[in-house]
Design a protein around this motif. Sequence first.
Motif: not given
Length: 275
Positions: A108-115, A153-157, A159-165, A182-189
Amino acid sequence: MKELGKQSSLLINRFTANGAYLALQEGGEVLLPKSYLTGIEKEGQELEVFVYTDSEDRPVAVTNRPKALLDEFAVMEAKEITKFGAFMDWGLPKDLFVPKAEMRKPMEKGSRYLVRVCKDFKTNRLIGVSKYEDFLIKDTQGFQEGQETEVLLFEETDLGFKVLIEGNFEGLLYKNEIFQPVKIGDTLRAFIKKKRDDGKLDIQLLPIGREKYEEGAEKILEILKDQKFLPLHDKSSPEAIKELLGMSKKHFKQSIGQLYKAKKIRIQDDGIELV
């Protein structure tokens, strides 16, 4: 062309009215448009550039660095949706195209995705792929519970957020264990909480076990050194504690307990103060 999709250091061969032509490693040249030149460059000078193809599918160099290089992931916003695919904002003048066949789900236009940035070997162009599972590593034996890592952080569910480690593994951060914005797109320790049988990892943002409380105590101590008094105590609401400190009430009570035993603070009816 070896440089396609990569950050490369290339030498200036010559200048024209259109810009500077840079020497490729395996012969040939690529244009760095005039808009990327400062006017002080010299022939033979080495420049750090990113090489991709322009709107007419011609190789071109730019001094911008995109959100992701070839074979890397990034969270990108969908700028335009067509019947053929989606155009993603990856930080360059020409958007990254995700073909419909390479979408994990309709965008969807304006939404953010892991690519992931990939090379289309049929056209020799860079494309985006949102079917991230195809690229993940399932074997997580190298991780230890409590291990510190970096997550995206790349997708909200529900339960929480899916993350790429570390760019290769999937994990989950639970909503009830998040005590900071926190928000989608954040890189966190983050820290590995649990290794699951399906190859995925549960993670949390605070260190595991006693170390967690030591870190919380240090945070409270630093605030008290600056403010001398903190209007929080055993009877404070979890919401008030989260708003002021970004931690759970349990975490707060454990932390002030450590400081009290160490005779660093006094606990009053209306809050805590530095000794």
